[in-house]
Scaffold this active site. Structure first.
Site, PDB file in Angstrom:
ATOM      1  N   LYS A  40       0.844  -1.202   0.000  1.00 25.70           N
ATOM      2  CA  LYS A  40       0.000   0.000   0.000  1.00 25.70           C
ATOM      3  C   LYS A  40       0.880   1.254   0.000  1.00 25.70           C
ATOM      4  O   LYS A  40       2.078   1.182   0.316  1.00 25.70           O
ATOM      5  CB  LYS A  40      -0.917  -0.011   1.218  1.00 25.70           C
ATOM      6  CG  LYS A  40      -0.193  -0.012   2.566  1.00 25.70           C
ATOM      7  CD  LYS A  40      -1.139  -0.369   3.707  1.00 25.70           C
ATOM      8  CE  LYS A  40      -0.422  -0.340   5.045  1.00 25.70           C
ATOM      9  NZ  LYS A  40      -1.212  -0.965   6.110  1.00 25.70           N
ATOM     10  N   ARG A 138     -10.956   0.260  14.289  1.00 18.90           N
ATOM     11  CA  ARG A 138     -10.890   0.963  13.009  1.00 18.90           C
ATOM     12  C   ARG A 138     -12.051   0.540  12.111  1.00 18.90           C
ATOM     13  O   ARG A 138     -13.012   1.280  11.976  1.00 18.90           O
ATOM     14  CB  ARG A 138      -9.524   0.672  12.365  1.00 18.90           C
ATOM     15  CG  ARG A 138      -9.132   1.604  11.270  1.00 18.90           C
ATOM     16  CD  ARG A 138      -7.655   1.539  10.931  1.00 18.90           C
ATOM     17  NE  ARG A 138      -7.205   0.256  10.403  1.00 18.90           N
ATOM     18  CZ  ARG A 138      -5.948   0.018   9.982  1.00 18.90           C
ATOM     19  NH1 ARG A 138      -5.048   0.978  10.045  1.00 18.90           N
ATOM     20  NH2 ARG A 138      -5.605  -1.159   9.513  1.00 18.90           N
ATOM     21  N   HIS A 168      -6.754  -6.988  12.669  1.00 17.59           N
ATOM     22  CA  HIS A 168      -5.471  -6.272  12.690  1.00 17.59           C
ATOM     23  C   HIS A 168      -5.094  -5.960  14.136  1.00 17.59           C
ATOM     24  O   HIS A 168      -5.949  -5.528  14.914  1.00 17.59           O
ATOM     25  CB  HIS A 168      -5.613  -4.986  11.871  1.00 17.59           C
ATOM     26  CG  HIS A 168      -4.311  -4.311  11.567  1.00 17.59           C
ATOM     27  ND1 HIS A 168      -3.217  -4.988  11.075  1.00 17.59           N
ATOM     28  CD2 HIS A 168      -3.930  -3.015  11.670  1.00 17.59           C
ATOM     29  CE1 HIS A 168      -2.216  -4.128  10.900  1.00 17.59           C
ATOM     30  NE2 HIS A 168      -2.628  -2.926  11.255  1.00 17.59           N
ATOM     31  N   ARG A 221       0.372 -10.879   6.598  1.00 13.24           N
ATOM     32  CA  ARG A 221       0.341  -9.645   5.808  1.00 13.24           C
ATOM     33  C   ARG A 221       1.633  -8.901   6.141  1.00 13.24           C
ATOM     34  O   ARG A 221       1.718  -8.156   7.110  1.00 13.24           O
ATOM     35  CB  ARG A 221      -0.906  -8.827   6.155  1.00 13.24           C
ATOM     36  CG  ARG A 221      -2.217  -9.602   5.920  1.00 13.24           C
ATOM     37  CD  ARG A 221      -3.440  -8.735   6.149  1.00 13.24           C
ATOM     38  NE  ARG A 221      -3.441  -8.091   7.454  1.00 13.24           N
ATOM     39  CZ  ARG A 221      -4.003  -8.594   8.555  1.00 13.24           C
ATOM     40  NH1 ARG A 221      -4.636  -9.750   8.543  1.00 13.24           N
ATOM     41  NH2 ARG A 221      -3.948  -7.928   9.699  1.00 13.24           N
ATOM     42  N   TYR A 270      14.396  31.685   5.299  1.00 12.60           N
ATOM     43  CA  TYR A 270      13.278  32.523   5.750  1.00 12.60           C
ATOM     44  C   TYR A 270      13.379  32.776   7.253  1.00 12.60           C
ATOM     45  O   TYR A 270      13.616  31.858   8.038  1.00 12.60           O
ATOM     46  CB  TYR A 270      11.947  31.831   5.455  1.00 12.60           C
ATOM     47  CG  TYR A 270      11.637  31.736   3.982  1.00 12.60           C
ATOM     48  CD1 TYR A 270      11.428  32.890   3.225  1.00 12.60           C
ATOM     49  CD2 TYR A 270      11.555  30.496   3.352  1.00 12.60           C
ATOM     50  CE1 TYR A 270      11.136  32.794   1.867  1.00 12.60           C
ATOM     51  CE2 TYR A 270      11.263  30.397   2.003  1.00 12.60           C
ATOM     52  CZ  TYR A 270      11.063  31.556   1.261  1.00 12.60           C
ATOM     53  OH  TYR A 270      10.775  31.470  -0.077  1.00 12.60           O
ATOM     54  N   CYS A 316      13.157  25.289   3.090  1.00 18.40           N
ATOM     55  CA  CYS A 316      12.223  25.978   2.186  1.00 18.40           C
ATOM     56  C   CYS A 316      11.353  24.936   1.479  1.00 18.40           C
ATOM     57  O   CYS A 316      11.503  23.739   1.672  1.00 18.40           O
ATOM     58  CB  CYS A 316      12.981  26.770   1.128  1.00 18.40           C
ATOM     59  SG  CYS A 316      14.253  27.872   1.746  1.00 18.40           S
ATOM     60  N   ASP A 318      11.520  24.081  -1.613  1.00 13.59           N
ATOM     61  CA  ASP A 318      12.257  23.317  -2.626  1.00 13.59           C
ATOM     62  C   ASP A 318      13.763  23.229  -2.405  1.00 13.59           C
ATOM     63  O   ASP A 318      14.468  22.643  -3.224  1.00 13.59           O
ATOM     64  CB  ASP A 318      12.023  23.954  -4.004  1.00 13.59           C
ATOM     65  CG  ASP A 318      10.588  24.350  -4.207  1.00 13.59           C
ATOM     66  OD1 ASP A 318       9.735  23.450  -4.232  1.00 13.59           O
ATOM     67  OD2 ASP A 318      10.303  25.565  -4.271  1.00 13.59           O
TER      68      ASP A 318
HETATM   69  C1  LIG Z   1      -0.651  -1.875   6.860  1.00 10.00           C
HETATM   70  C2  LIG Z   1      -1.295  -3.126   7.311  1.00 10.00           C
HETATM   71  C3  LIG Z   1      -0.544  -4.303   7.459  1.00 10.00           C
HETATM   72  C4  LIG Z   1       0.963  -4.333   7.364  1.00 10.00           C
HETATM   73  O1  LIG Z   1       1.508  -3.837   8.572  1.00 10.00           O
HETATM   74  P1  LIG Z   1       3.078  -3.815   8.824  1.00 10.00           P
HETATM   75  O2  LIG Z   1       3.212  -3.286  10.213  1.00 10.00           O
HETATM   76  O3  LIG Z   1       3.652  -2.870   7.833  1.00 10.00           O
HETATM   77  O4  LIG Z   1       3.556  -5.198   8.648  1.00 10.00           O
HETATM   78  C5  LIG Z   1      -1.220  -5.475   7.734  1.00 10.00           C
HETATM   79  N1  LIG Z   1      -2.567  -5.486   7.903  1.00 10.00           N
HETATM   80  C6  LIG Z   1      -3.314  -4.361   7.795  1.00 10.00           C
HETATM   81  C7  LIG Z   1      -4.783  -4.464   7.996  1.00 10.00           C
HETATM   82  C8  LIG Z   1      -2.705  -3.147   7.511  1.00 10.00           C
HETATM   83  O5  LIG Z   1      -3.447  -2.052   7.427  1.00 10.00           O
END
Ligand SMILES: *Cc1c(COP(=O)(O)O)cnc(C)c1O
Length: 376
Positions: A40, A138, A168, A221, A270, A316, A318
């Site tokens: 992602k 979430r 998660h 994941r 600045y 700045c 850039d």
């Molecule tokens: C981003 C995410 C992950 C991966 O998490 P890491 O800490 O980068 O391994 C796994 N599951 C869900 C639902 C996430 O949003």
């Protein structure tokens, strides 16, 4: 933003490190366990397609992204393995996901009912993963009744193929396991309510996989570990010890575009937050907060040639300026963030400096900075 290809400022990504991190995790998987590579947010700033291709070769079973467009980007790049969108996609786009063989997360019963209407109209079947809120707070089912009703709704429903069920963790990266265990219990409870049979039931993220043994999770994941970064890293903390080797892949490099001596009383940037009290050599680097290198980095030491030099004056939009102990020529390499964890300007040190986590630093670097790939 257009990538700046005529400016010496790039994010370099070592695909060799990415490959080894993925291979180490593949070897670490439990028997039968599979990996979904989380790419992602443009692969945490490293480049989603390039990272996904490496993960594909190394044997990942599929990919996770956050939004539907990220999944479509992978499909356009001819990546054909399963892709799961982890966030909530508006039900009206369920047909787009179905047509592109992209799996979506179900956040609640209402979503299912809405999505069914669109799928029925188009006569399509969508792959879904039932999201469970086991304590992340979430998205996902958190009430028994809603989950039971969703199971009933899905029995003999041809518009959905139940590919997964997942939750998660909020604190798999912490040495205190109290809440982690609470989440495992809640998830097991929700699992006991299933009357449909998801193909994959999964909870592991990188932290759960590399710090905790014996959690039943059909898929890992695997996210931040791909990029060689330790998920337990909080600002100024000691990282927990990972049980696989991780090798950072990203560096952020530029060059001096201007070098001069300023004199007593001369300001830099600045608001003149830096004023020379003697003859001072100042170098200019063509990178600024518009690249995601935020103003908070003022004072951070970057490597100019082989010398660490502090950023002086405000950053700045850039450009930023560094104070150098000796004159170095225009074109001298400036390593803003080093991929070498032993360097003072490694990504963890950079994140600590601005009081955040390396995930955020990597994601901040935006697409005005071209990604350059190499293998070492
Ligand atoms: C981003 C995410 C992950 C991966 O998490 P890491 O800490 O980068 O391994 C796994 N599951 C869900 C639902 C996430 O949003």
């Amino acid at each position: 933003m257009v990538p700046g290809i005529h400016r010496p400022a790039v994010v370099k990504v070592n695909l060799g490190a990415i490959k080894r991190n993925l291979e180490n995790e593949m070897e670490h998987l439990e028997p039968g366990q599979k990996m979904l590579a989380v790419v992602k947010a443009n692969g945490y700033g490293h480049g989603a397609v390039e990272v996904a291709r490496v993960a594909d070769k190394v044997g990942a079973a599929g990919f996770c992204v956050a939004i539907l467009d990220e999944a479509l980007e992978l499909r356009r790049a001819d990546i054909i393995k399963p892709i799961l969108v982890l966030g909530v996609v508006s039900p009206e786009y369920a047909p787009i996901a179905a047509v592109n063989n992209v799996s979506l997360t179900v956040p609640n019963l209402e979503w299912l009912k809405e999505a069914e209407k669109y799928l029925k109209d188009a006569n399509l079947q969508l792959k879904i993963h039932l999201g469970i809120d086991s304590g992340m707070g979430r998205i996902g089912f958190n009430e028994d009744a809603d989950f039971i009703a969703a199971n009933e709704f899905l029995e003999n429903n041809d518009n959905f193929f139940i590919e997964g069920m997942f939750a998660h963790f909020a604190s798999a990266d912490s040495s205190d396991e109290t809440y982690f265990k609470h989440q495992c219990e809640k998830f097991n409870h929700m699992k006991s309510l299933l009357t449909v049979k998801p193909k994959w039931i999964h909870v592991d993220n990188t932290a759960a996989s590399i710090f905790h043994d014996g959690i039943k999770s059909d898929l890992v994941r695997f996210g931040i570990g791909i990029y060689g970064l330790n998920p337990s890293s909080t600002p100024n903390s000691q990282d927990l010890k990972s049980n696989i080797q991780l090798e950072p892949a990203l560096s952020f490099e530029s060059e001096l575009t201007h070098v001069k001596t300023i004199h007593q009383g001369d300001g830099v940037g600045y608001g003149s937050t830096f004023v020379a009290d003697e003859d001072t050599i100042i170098g200019t680097v063509p990178v600024g907060y518009a690249d995601g290198f935020i103003r908070k980095f003022q004072g951070f030491k970057v490597k100019v040639g082989d010398t660490y030099c502090p950023i002086v004056g405000r950053i700045c939009m850039d450009q930023f300026m560094v104070k150098m102990p000796k004159k170095m020529p225009v074109g001298t390499k400036v390593t803003i963030i080093s991929s070498n964890p032993n360097d003072q300007n490694n990504i963890k040190a950079a994140a600590d400096y601005v009081d955040t986590i390396h995930y955020e630093v990597a994601c901040l670097l935006n697409d005005r900075l071209p990604r350059v790939y190499y293998e070492k």
